[in-house]
Design a protein around this motif. Structure first.
Motif, PDB file in Angstrom:
ATOM      1  N   GLN A 169       0.832  -1.211   0.000  1.00 33.39           N
ATOM      2  CA  GLN A 169       0.000   0.000   0.000  1.00 33.39           C
ATOM      3  C   GLN A 169       0.869   1.265   0.000  1.00 33.39           C
ATOM      4  O   GLN A 169       0.561   2.231  -0.693  1.00 33.39           O
ATOM      5  CB  GLN A 169      -0.928  -0.013   1.222  1.00 33.39           C
TER       6      GLN A 169
ATOM      7  N   ARG B 294      -2.170  -5.878  26.951  1.00 25.96           N
ATOM      8  CA  ARG B 294      -2.757  -5.030  25.891  1.00 25.96           C
ATOM      9  C   ARG B 294      -2.784  -3.565  26.323  1.00 25.96           C
ATOM     10  O   ARG B 294      -2.661  -2.678  25.486  1.00 25.96           O
ATOM     11  CB  ARG B 294      -4.178  -5.512  25.559  1.00 25.96           C
TER      12      ARG B 294
ATOM     13  N   GLN C 252      17.779   9.380  13.027  1.00 24.18           N
ATOM     14  CA  GLN C 252      16.789   9.345  14.101  1.00 24.18           C
ATOM     15  C   GLN C 252      16.392   7.899  14.420  1.00 24.18           C
ATOM     16  O   GLN C 252      16.342   7.478  15.576  1.00 24.18           O
ATOM     17  CB  GLN C 252      15.558  10.137  13.643  1.00 24.18           C
TER      18      GLN C 252
ATOM     19  N   ASP D  45      -6.814  -0.631  18.274  1.00 24.67           N
ATOM     20  CA  ASP D  45      -6.767  -2.096  18.208  1.00 24.67           C
ATOM     21  C   ASP D  45      -6.373  -2.693  19.563  1.00 24.67           C
ATOM     22  O   ASP D  45      -6.962  -3.676  20.002  1.00 24.67           O
ATOM     23  CB  ASP D  45      -5.762  -2.560  17.142  1.00 24.67           C
TER      24      ASP D  45
ATOM     25  N   ARG E 126      18.156  12.450   7.625  1.00 26.76           N
ATOM     26  CA  ARG E 126      17.766  12.741   9.001  1.00 26.76           C
ATOM     27  C   ARG E 126      16.993  11.595   9.637  1.00 26.76           C
ATOM     28  O   ARG E 126      17.262  11.180  10.756  1.00 26.76           O
ATOM     29  CB  ARG E 126      16.818  13.942   9.037  1.00 26.76           C
TER      30      ARG E 126
ATOM     31  N   VAL F  67       0.733   4.224  -2.729  1.00 24.29           N
ATOM     32  CA  VAL F  67       0.494   5.634  -2.392  1.00 24.29           C
ATOM     33  C   VAL F  67       1.532   6.522  -3.068  1.00 24.29           C
ATOM     34  O   VAL F  67       1.214   7.578  -3.604  1.00 24.29           O
ATOM     35  CB  VAL F  67       0.488   5.843  -0.854  1.00 24.29           C
TER      36      VAL F  67
ATOM     37  N   MET G  18      -6.680   7.235   3.829  1.00 29.82           N
ATOM     38  CA  MET G  18      -5.980   6.574   2.721  1.00 29.82           C
ATOM     39  C   MET G  18      -6.569   7.002   1.372  1.00 29.82           C
ATOM     40  O   MET G  18      -5.845   7.288   0.426  1.00 29.82           O
ATOM     41  CB  MET G  18      -6.086   5.046   2.850  1.00 29.82           C
TER      42      MET G  18
ATOM     43  N   SER H   7       0.832   6.669  -6.918  1.00 32.55           N
ATOM     44  CA  SER H   7      -0.456   7.204  -7.404  1.00 32.55           C
ATOM     45  C   SER H   7      -0.356   8.694  -7.732  1.00 32.55           C
ATOM     46  O   SER H   7       0.471   9.394  -7.206  1.00 32.55           O
ATOM     47  CB  SER H   7      -1.544   6.969  -6.369  1.00 32.55           C
TER      48      SER H   7
ATOM     49  N   SER I 220      11.804  20.763  10.002  1.00 35.06           N
ATOM     50  CA  SER I 220      12.647  21.773  10.678  1.00 35.06           C
ATOM     51  C   SER I 220      13.802  22.235   9.799  1.00 35.06           C
ATOM     52  O   SER I 220      14.216  21.533   8.904  1.00 35.06           O
ATOM     53  CB  SER I 220      13.184  21.210  11.980  1.00 35.06           C
TER      54      SER I 220
ATOM     55  N   ASP J 194       6.303   9.152  17.900  1.00 38.86           N
ATOM     56  CA  ASP J 194       7.507   9.007  17.069  1.00 38.86           C
ATOM     57  C   ASP J 194       7.274   9.522  15.643  1.00 38.86           C
ATOM     58  O   ASP J 194       8.142  10.174  15.063  1.00 38.86           O
ATOM     59  CB  ASP J 194       7.938   7.531  16.979  1.00 38.86           C
TER      60      ASP J 194
ATOM     61  N   GLN K  41       7.227  13.202  15.630  1.00 37.17           N
ATOM     62  CA  GLN K  41       8.604  13.705  15.726  1.00 37.17           C
ATOM     63  C   GLN K  41       9.331  13.572  14.377  1.00 37.17           C
ATOM     64  O   GLN K  41      10.073  14.471  13.978  1.00 37.17           O
ATOM     65  CB  GLN K  41       9.350  12.931  16.815  1.00 37.17           C
ATOM     66  N   THR K  42       9.106  12.475  13.680  1.00 34.73           N
ATOM     67  CA  THR K  42       9.711  12.291  12.354  1.00 34.73           C
ATOM     68  C   THR K  42       9.285  13.401  11.403  1.00 34.73           C
ATOM     69  O   THR K  42      10.104  13.968  10.678  1.00 34.73           O
ATOM     70  CB  THR K  42       9.273  10.934  11.751  1.00 34.73           C
TER      71      THR K  42
ATOM     72  N   ASP L 164       4.898   2.093  31.988  1.00 37.86           N
ATOM     73  CA  ASP L 164       5.787   0.947  32.026  1.00 37.86           C
ATOM     74  C   ASP L 164       6.128   0.578  33.478  1.00 37.86           C
ATOM     75  O   ASP L 164       6.135  -0.603  33.836  1.00 37.86           O
ATOM     76  CB  ASP L 164       7.058   1.296  31.252  1.00 37.86           C
TER      77      ASP L 164
ATOM     78  N   ASN M  36      17.904  18.530  14.921  1.00 37.95           N
ATOM     79  CA  ASN M  36      17.018  19.678  14.748  1.00 37.95           C
ATOM     80  C   ASN M  36      17.774  20.970  14.500  1.00 37.95           C
ATOM     81  O   ASN M  36      17.200  21.949  14.041  1.00 37.95           O
ATOM     82  CB  ASN M  36      16.122  19.848  15.981  1.00 37.95           C
TER      83      ASN M  36
ATOM     84  N   ARG N 277       3.391  11.951   2.027  1.00 35.48           N
ATOM     85  CA  ARG N 277       2.291  10.990   1.987  1.00 35.48           C
ATOM     86  C   ARG N 277       2.495   9.833   2.958  1.00 35.48           C
ATOM     87  O   ARG N 277       1.609   9.450   3.703  1.00 35.48           O
ATOM     88  CB  ARG N 277       2.209  10.356   0.605  1.00 35.48           C
ATOM     89  N   GLN N 278       3.717   9.250   2.914  1.00 34.79           N
ATOM     90  CA  GLN N 278       3.952   8.055   3.732  1.00 34.79           C
ATOM     91  C   GLN N 278       3.828   8.364   5.225  1.00 34.79           C
ATOM     92  O   GLN N 278       3.432   7.520   6.002  1.00 34.79           O
ATOM     93  CB  GLN N 278       5.342   7.466   3.533  1.00 34.79           C
TER      94      GLN N 278
ATOM     95  N   GLN O  83       0.175   8.510   6.097  1.00 31.98           N
ATOM     96  CA  GLN O  83      -0.304   7.124   6.094  1.00 31.98           C
ATOM     97  C   GLN O  83       0.128   6.405   7.384  1.00 31.98           C
ATOM     98  O   GLN O  83      -0.665   5.718   8.035  1.00 31.98           O
ATOM     99  CB  GLN O  83       0.285   6.416   4.871  1.00 31.98           C
TER     100      GLN O  83
ATOM    101  N   LEU P  87      -5.535  10.431   0.547  1.00 26.11           N
ATOM    102  CA  LEU P  87      -4.133  10.439   0.108  1.00 26.11           C
ATOM    103  C   LEU P  87      -4.040  10.075  -1.372  1.00 26.11           C
ATOM    104  O   LEU P  87      -3.234  10.630  -2.115  1.00 26.11           O
ATOM    105  CB  LEU P  87      -3.306   9.440   0.907  1.00 26.11           C
ATOM    106  N   ASN P  88      -4.860   9.098  -1.765  1.00 27.38           N
ATOM    107  CA  ASN P  88      -4.783   8.608  -3.139  1.00 27.38           C
ATOM    108  C   ASN P  88      -5.370   9.576  -4.153  1.00 27.38           C
ATOM    109  O   ASN P  88      -5.120   9.456  -5.346  1.00 27.38           O
ATOM    110  CB  ASN P  88      -5.512   7.262  -3.262  1.00 27.38           C
TER     111      ASN P  88
ATOM    112  N   VAL Q 114      11.053  16.588  12.356  1.00 30.79           N
ATOM    113  CA  VAL Q 114      12.463  16.591  11.955  1.00 30.79           C
ATOM    114  C   VAL Q 114      12.590  16.959  10.475  1.00 30.79           C
ATOM    115  O   VAL Q 114      13.451  17.734  10.078  1.00 30.79           O
ATOM    116  CB  VAL Q 114      13.139  15.226  12.253  1.00 30.79           C
ATOM    117  N   LYS Q 115      11.671  16.430   9.654  1.00 32.56           N
ATOM    118  CA  LYS Q 115      11.728  16.755   8.223  1.00 32.56           C
ATOM    119  C   LYS Q 115      11.384  18.225   7.950  1.00 32.56           C
ATOM    120  O   LYS Q 115      11.930  18.839   7.046  1.00 32.56           O
ATOM    121  CB  LYS Q 115      10.737  15.876   7.442  1.00 32.56           C
TER     122      LYS Q 115
END
Lengths: 206, 206, 206
Positions: A199, C183, B78, C89, B74, A203, C61, A206, C206, C196, C199-200, C152, B65, C74-75, C78, C64-65, C203-204
């Motif tokens: 998928q 669970r 990370q 879940d 990057r 994406v 999704m 597309s 910034s 996370d 944050q990713t 934790d 950052n 996009r990723q 997603q 996005l398409n 980072v992109k």
């Protein structure tokens, strides 16, 4: 998209890797139905299949390192190969543990799980050559997601039966049986991760 | 590749993070060999090491950052920092649970697992400064994969022994012991995830 | 950043998805406090919420398409949708298993875990509309990480109590209770995976 021989090579290798999953699912189905004494032989065949899977993965990585142009992002092909490998690892662990733990009989629901894994493996094997038209693969990941959902339901009812079963059952046998069944459930999850990568590629395309 | 002082800083921080894993593996080895009464002290040292690991991770994120140019993508830096951190988390959980559960003695095979984790930690610590020549690191991820494979075999035989052991063993003790051993197996998996990221970086650079 | 109506649509859908987590955490809190006989009704509501979550994910999704331009990679959008879905879940599995296993009473610490999950859900729901200023979201992922860390600790002490508890407790009940609590711990981990991804993205940007 016009395919170069090099592109064809990637799709061929991925198809081989997915074909190993069909073999693995078939072995699982057999393992469940045979008497315990014959399971070691089948677990060994599974182990051989798992080695073939490792070889296919390594060849894909090698091909990635020596190709200037790839049909999709390098990392996505790498991830797809790695996810296909995960499925076979789960199947191999399930077979191995059922021998190591000397599981005497499997709880009801296990045949259904093997059947769902077989269906998922077949769909995946059919999708790999079709990956070149990845944007048309929506039915593939939707079906895999539906299979994972069904496997999850079977798994939960199976656990409820295992723990609440009449006759009680001794705790160690229950723990060992659960370990094996957990690997089958994990294999269904791993198929979903394969579908997620497909998928992701779609994406991007597309 | 010519290194700027800023690039050097990334490799230094990653080397520090990997060095913490060597410390952690050493503490695990010690924890297993000492009498139960001394384990709490070692678990505390592990916890301190885990905090040092968190600091290293945070510093890498901060550096990401504030840097316009980074030696690799990057997100990959990370991810690598995050994966190194996962290893230490597993080690810390193993130490913590063995104290919380008052594990009396570890099953045979645990020393071997600690030995394999130590070897993986040393290889990782050696690879981090060498990361600047990432395309030459294939032997690194191959060795880590071989170690993970061996750890997996040790783990499965250990479980078989634990569950099928002579004397039977009481279910609760078996469950608690398995929880601790699961974390060691998870640490081996986490080393493989570190190696996967290194391989991803190499595929992009090649 | 100027927002197009299409961008606004993405943030709205992610906000809806995160809102479902607040609903889910509320249902978990209720499930724990009611008498066992009422749990099936709440598990059904959780299941309905989980289906709403699936719908939101599918709509993201689809969006996005059909979008040429997206506010972030996009990723990453997603992945964020998929991570939000993972939390629900986990919550759904916890509710479902507590009914299937006919858990009679939950161990001390479970209320605290539900409280931490509620806090994490609220923070996530607040962060989604703010995602447009993603580089200012550092406090968000730091708080989520702190919550995961606290969860934790609660989880480990809860396990220690469960296994070492006075009165011993029968192994099967302990195993079933642990499955449910696992669970909840997994849901806390899944919130960290959401953070996370945020944050990713930061980072992109910034």
């Amino acid at each position: 998209m016009r395919l170069t021989p090099r592109d064809t090579r990637f799709f061929d290798l991925l198809t081989t890797a997915a074909g190993n999953l069909v073999t693995g699912a078939g072995l699982l189905t057999e393992l469940i139905s045979v008497p315990p004494a014959e399971r070691e032989r089948i677990a060994q065949l599974m182990h051989d299949t798992e080695h073939l899977g490792d070889d296919a993965t390594q060849e894909i990585m090698l091909q990635l390192n020596t190709s200037f142009i790839t049909p999709f992002d390098r990392q996505d092909i790498q991830l797809l190969a790695s996810r296909l490998d995960d499925v076979l690892d789960d199947m191999d662990e399930a077979a191995d543990l059922s021998v190591l733990y000397k599981i005497d009989r499997f709880p009801p629901g296990v045949e259904k799980m093997a059947e769902l894994l077989t269906r998922a493996a077949e769909l995946t094997a059919e999708a790999m050559p079709g990956l070149r038209k990845v944007t048309e693969l929506a039915p593939f990941w939707q079906e895999i997601n539906a299979i994972e959902d069904e496997a999850d339901g079977v798994y939960r009812r199976l656990l409820a039966h295992l723990f609440n079963g009449d006759g009680g059952g001794d705790p160690l046998t229950i723990m060992k049986t659960k370990e094996v069944v957990d690997r089958l459930e994990s294999a269904a999850d791993s198929f979903e991760h394969v579908a997620d990568v497909v998928q992701t590629i779609a994406v991007k395309e597309s």
